[in-house]
Design a protein around this motif. Structure first.
Motif, PDB file in Angstrom:
ATOM      1  N   LEU A 179       0.862  -1.181   0.000  1.00 47.95           N
ATOM      2  CA  LEU A 179       0.000   0.000   0.000  1.00 47.95           C
ATOM      3  C   LEU A 179       0.896   1.227   0.000  1.00 47.95           C
ATOM      4  O   LEU A 179       1.741   1.378   0.889  1.00 47.95           O
ATOM      5  CB  LEU A 179      -0.886   0.031   1.250  1.00 47.95           C
ATOM      6  CG  LEU A 179      -1.779  -1.175   1.505  1.00 47.95           C
ATOM      7  CD1 LEU A 179      -2.472  -1.031   2.862  1.00 47.95           C
ATOM      8  CD2 LEU A 179      -2.801  -1.322   0.398  1.00 47.95           C
ATOM      9  N   ILE A 180       0.708   2.107  -0.983  1.00 45.21           N
ATOM     10  CA  ILE A 180       1.517   3.320  -1.103  1.00 45.21           C
ATOM     11  C   ILE A 180       0.570   4.506  -0.891  1.00 45.21           C
ATOM     12  O   ILE A 180      -0.358   4.706  -1.668  1.00 45.21           O
ATOM     13  CB  ILE A 180       2.186   3.425  -2.493  1.00 45.21           C
ATOM     14  CG1 ILE A 180       2.859   2.115  -2.897  1.00 45.21           C
ATOM     15  CG2 ILE A 180       3.143   4.608  -2.531  1.00 45.21           C
ATOM     16  CD1 ILE A 180       4.002   1.681  -2.047  1.00 45.21           C
ATOM     17  N   GLY A 181       0.805   5.280   0.163  1.00 44.33           N
ATOM     18  CA  GLY A 181      -0.083   6.379   0.525  1.00 44.33           C
ATOM     19  C   GLY A 181       0.046   7.592  -0.371  1.00 44.33           C
ATOM     20  O   GLY A 181       0.977   7.721  -1.170  1.00 44.33           O
TER      21      GLY A 181
ATOM     22  N   ARG B  73       7.123  -7.642   0.483  1.00 47.23           N
ATOM     23  CA  ARG B  73       5.691  -7.946   0.475  1.00 47.23           C
ATOM     24  C   ARG B  73       4.983  -7.179   1.596  1.00 47.23           C
ATOM     25  O   ARG B  73       5.512  -7.039   2.693  1.00 47.23           O
ATOM     26  CB  ARG B  73       5.459  -9.437   0.751  1.00 47.23           C
ATOM     27  CG  ARG B  73       5.685 -10.348  -0.411  1.00 47.23           C
ATOM     28  CD  ARG B  73       5.173 -11.766  -0.111  1.00 47.23           C
ATOM     29  NE  ARG B  73       3.707 -11.790  -0.235  1.00 47.23           N
ATOM     30  CZ  ARG B  73       2.846 -11.724   0.773  1.00 47.23           C
ATOM     31  NH1 ARG B  73       3.235 -11.646   2.002  1.00 47.23           N
ATOM     32  NH2 ARG B  73       1.553 -11.750   0.537  1.00 47.23           N
ATOM     33  N   ASN B  74       3.776  -6.717   1.304  1.00 49.71           N
ATOM     34  CA  ASN B  74       2.868  -6.187   2.322  1.00 49.71           C
ATOM     35  C   ASN B  74       3.426  -4.972   3.069  1.00 49.71           C
ATOM     36  O   ASN B  74       3.140  -4.782   4.245  1.00 49.71           O
ATOM     37  CB  ASN B  74       2.484  -7.309   3.303  1.00 49.71           C
ATOM     38  CG  ASN B  74       1.176  -7.037   3.997  1.00 49.71           C
ATOM     39  OD1 ASN B  74       0.273  -6.428   3.433  1.00 49.71           O
ATOM     40  ND2 ASN B  74       1.062  -7.491   5.229  1.00 49.71           N
ATOM     41  N   VAL B  75       4.220  -4.169   2.386  1.00 48.68           N
ATOM     42  CA  VAL B  75       4.739  -2.928   2.980  1.00 48.68           C
ATOM     43  C   VAL B  75       3.679  -1.842   2.840  1.00 48.68           C
ATOM     44  O   VAL B  75       2.985  -1.764   1.828  1.00 48.68           O
ATOM     45  CB  VAL B  75       6.051  -2.503   2.281  1.00 48.68           C
ATOM     46  CG1 VAL B  75       6.467  -1.088   2.678  1.00 48.68           C
ATOM     47  CG2 VAL B  75       7.161  -3.498   2.585  1.00 48.68           C
ATOM     48  N   TRP B  76       3.562  -1.009   3.871  1.00 48.74           N
ATOM     49  CA  TRP B  76       2.635   0.125   3.835  1.00 48.74           C
ATOM     50  C   TRP B  76       3.444   1.392   4.030  1.00 48.74           C
ATOM     51  O   TRP B  76       4.072   1.581   5.080  1.00 48.74           O
ATOM     52  CB  TRP B  76       1.581  -0.032   4.926  1.00 48.74           C
ATOM     53  CG  TRP B  76       0.637   1.119   5.092  1.00 48.74           C
ATOM     54  CD1 TRP B  76       0.365   2.127   4.219  1.00 48.74           C
ATOM     55  CD2 TRP B  76      -0.171   1.379   6.245  1.00 48.74           C
ATOM     56  NE1 TRP B  76      -0.562   2.999   4.742  1.00 48.74           N
ATOM     57  CE2 TRP B  76      -0.908   2.553   5.984  1.00 48.74           C
ATOM     58  CE3 TRP B  76      -0.345   0.729   7.459  1.00 48.74           C
ATOM     59  CZ2 TRP B  76      -1.794   3.092   6.907  1.00 48.74           C
ATOM     60  CZ3 TRP B  76      -1.224   1.260   8.382  1.00 48.74           C
ATOM     61  CH2 TRP B  76      -1.951   2.427   8.096  1.00 48.74           C
ATOM     62  N   LEU B  77       3.439   2.259   3.009  1.00 46.39           N
ATOM     63  CA  LEU B  77       4.027   3.590   3.124  1.00 46.39           C
ATOM     64  C   LEU B  77       2.890   4.561   3.371  1.00 46.39           C
ATOM     65  O   LEU B  77       1.975   4.670   2.556  1.00 46.39           O
ATOM     66  CB  LEU B  77       4.758   3.996   1.831  1.00 46.39           C
ATOM     67  CG  LEU B  77       5.893   3.124   1.334  1.00 46.39           C
ATOM     68  CD1 LEU B  77       6.502   3.737   0.068  1.00 46.39           C
ATOM     69  CD2 LEU B  77       6.944   2.896   2.401  1.00 46.39           C
TER      70      LEU B  77
ATOM     71  N   ILE C  58      12.970  -1.934   2.140  1.00 44.42           N
ATOM     72  CA  ILE C  58      12.039  -1.998   3.269  1.00 44.42           C
ATOM     73  C   ILE C  58      11.516  -3.425   3.328  1.00 44.42           C
ATOM     74  O   ILE C  58      10.958  -3.932   2.353  1.00 44.42           O
ATOM     75  CB  ILE C  58      10.896  -0.975   3.118  1.00 44.42           C
ATOM     76  CG1 ILE C  58      11.489   0.446   3.053  1.00 44.42           C
ATOM     77  CG2 ILE C  58       9.899  -1.111   4.277  1.00 44.42           C
ATOM     78  CD1 ILE C  58      10.473   1.538   2.782  1.00 44.42           C
ATOM     79  N   GLY C  59      11.709  -4.070   4.466  1.00 44.29           N
ATOM     80  CA  GLY C  59      11.384  -5.483   4.619  1.00 44.29           C
ATOM     81  C   GLY C  59       9.896  -5.772   4.648  1.00 44.29           C
ATOM     82  O   GLY C  59       9.063  -4.896   4.912  1.00 44.29           O
ATOM     83  N   ASP C  60       9.563  -7.038   4.391  1.00 52.32           N
ATOM     84  CA  ASP C  60       8.181  -7.518   4.362  1.00 52.32           C
ATOM     85  C   ASP C  60       7.406  -7.053   5.591  1.00 52.32           C
ATOM     86  O   ASP C  60       7.934  -7.042   6.709  1.00 52.32           O
ATOM     87  CB  ASP C  60       8.144  -9.051   4.336  1.00 52.32           C
ATOM     88  CG  ASP C  60       8.697  -9.658   3.063  1.00 52.32           C
ATOM     89  OD1 ASP C  60       8.961  -8.915   2.098  1.00 52.32           O
ATOM     90  OD2 ASP C  60       8.848 -10.898   3.039  1.00 52.32           O
ATOM     91  N   ASP C  61       6.156  -6.687   5.367  1.00 49.84           N
ATOM     92  CA  ASP C  61       5.172  -6.380   6.411  1.00 49.84           C
ATOM     93  C   ASP C  61       5.430  -5.090   7.187  1.00 49.84           C
ATOM     94  O   ASP C  61       4.668  -4.753   8.087  1.00 49.84           O
ATOM     95  CB  ASP C  61       5.040  -7.541   7.413  1.00 49.84           C
ATOM     96  CG  ASP C  61       4.607  -8.828   6.751  1.00 49.84           C
ATOM     97  OD1 ASP C  61       3.690  -8.781   5.910  1.00 49.84           O
ATOM     98  OD2 ASP C  61       5.196  -9.886   7.057  1.00 49.84           O
ATOM     99  N   SER C  62       6.475  -4.350   6.862  1.00 49.22           N
ATOM    100  CA  SER C  62       6.772  -3.137   7.625  1.00 49.22           C
ATOM    101  C   SER C  62       5.870  -1.975   7.240  1.00 49.22           C
ATOM    102  O   SER C  62       5.309  -1.933   6.145  1.00 49.22           O
ATOM    103  CB  SER C  62       8.244  -2.748   7.455  1.00 49.22           C
ATOM    104  OG  SER C  62       9.043  -3.622   8.212  1.00 49.22           O
TER     105      SER C  62
ATOM    106  N   ILE D 245      15.036  -0.604   6.218  1.00 46.67           N
ATOM    107  CA  ILE D 245      14.119  -0.887   7.319  1.00 46.67           C
ATOM    108  C   ILE D 245      13.912  -2.403   7.336  1.00 46.67           C
ATOM    109  O   ILE D 245      13.576  -2.987   6.303  1.00 46.67           O
ATOM    110  CB  ILE D 245      12.759  -0.167   7.108  1.00 46.67           C
ATOM    111  CG1 ILE D 245      12.934   1.355   6.968  1.00 46.67           C
ATOM    112  CG2 ILE D 245      11.772  -0.532   8.210  1.00 46.67           C
ATOM    113  CD1 ILE D 245      13.397   2.068   8.204  1.00 46.67           C
ATOM    114  N   PRO D 246      14.097  -3.053   8.483  1.00 53.19           N
ATOM    115  CA  PRO D 246      13.917  -4.508   8.515  1.00 53.19           C
ATOM    116  C   PRO D 246      12.453  -4.912   8.380  1.00 53.19           C
ATOM    117  O   PRO D 246      11.551  -4.068   8.436  1.00 53.19           O
ATOM    118  CB  PRO D 246      14.464  -4.896   9.894  1.00 53.19           C
ATOM    119  CG  PRO D 246      14.354  -3.673  10.724  1.00 53.19           C
ATOM    120  CD  PRO D 246      14.483  -2.502   9.780  1.00 53.19           C
ATOM    121  N   ALA D 247      12.223  -6.183   8.244  1.00 52.32           N
ATOM    122  CA  ALA D 247      10.866  -6.725   8.132  1.00 52.32           C
ATOM    123  C   ALA D 247      10.128  -6.618   9.462  1.00 52.32           C
ATOM    124  O   ALA D 247      10.732  -6.667  10.533  1.00 52.32           O
ATOM    125  CB  ALA D 247      10.927  -8.184   7.687  1.00 52.32           C
ATOM    126  N   GLY D 248       8.797  -6.437   9.376  1.00 53.13           N
ATOM    127  CA  GLY D 248       7.927  -6.548  10.531  1.00 53.13           C
ATOM    128  C   GLY D 248       8.045  -5.465  11.583  1.00 53.13           C
ATOM    129  O   GLY D 248       7.881  -5.743  12.769  1.00 53.13           O
TER     130      GLY D 248
END
Length: 189
Positions: free
Chosen positions: A107-109, A138-142, A154-158, A170-173
């Motif tokens: 998701l990109i804001g 995967r599943n990154v939200w900016l 930027i790691g998964d789910d962050s 940025i690490p995951a989670g």
């Protein structure tokens, strides 16, 4: 130099000297990106047409699950890779010469900026372009108004909080906020 040659050089992290044949190809490609973005942003288009224009901009297929709300600009276009179920909100700007890879379910804001080029620091080399890719797992939200600088992963789910400037990986989670963005806590699993 062809576009394929330029992409190979950019993806290898080679500096593109100002005034070089590669620089000229980059500017030609940018003109095409401006044309496509102009059409994309010129009025309402149904989602399928938006994806069609996005595919023309990137030069590769765009999954039918991708959603983009214009306006959107990319100053090159040909070095963007989008996963499935990606959502890009309005006002985003991608400087993609160095490569932007966005994983599934991101998701990109609003008004996010992703930059992949730097200039030479030495005044005589200021027109040189130094590419560094940006990778969103995967599943990154900016959040809205986030800026991601060249070379960042930027790691998964962050999650990156609104208004943050991401200068380092940025690490995951995790949740990261601020300027420069810092990890404030891990996300629950």
């Amino acid at each position: 130099m062809t576009l394929a040659d330029l992409l190979a050089a950019l993806n290898a992290g080679e500096t593109i000297p100002g005034g070089s044949p590669g620089h000229a190809v980059m500017h030609e490609t940018s003109q095409e990106a401006l044309r496509i973005a102009g059409e994309l942003n010129a009025g309402y288009h149904p989602p399928a047409r938006v994806r069609q224009l996005l595919a023309e901009l990137t030069g590769r297929p765009v999954d039918e699950t991708v959603t983009l709300f214009p306006p959107f600009t990319a100053d090159f276009g040909k070095n963007i890779r989008l996963g499935a179920r990606v959502f890009i909100n309005s006002g985003c700007r991608f400087q993609d010469q160095g490569g932007i890879s966005i994983g599934d379910d991101c998701l990109i804001g609003h008004n996010a900026v992703i930059a992949t080029l730097q200039h030479g620091m030495q005044p005589s080399k200021r027109a040189d372009l130094i590419p560094s890719p940006v990778i969103l797992g995967r599943n990154v939200w900016l959040g809205a108004n986030v800026t991601v600088l060249p070379g960042v992963t930027i790691g998964d789910d962050s999650v990156v909080g609104a208004g943050s400037v991401v200068t380092k990986d940025i690490p995951a989670g995790v949740i990261a906020v601020g300027s420069p963005a810092r990890v404030i806590r891990a996300l629950p699993t």
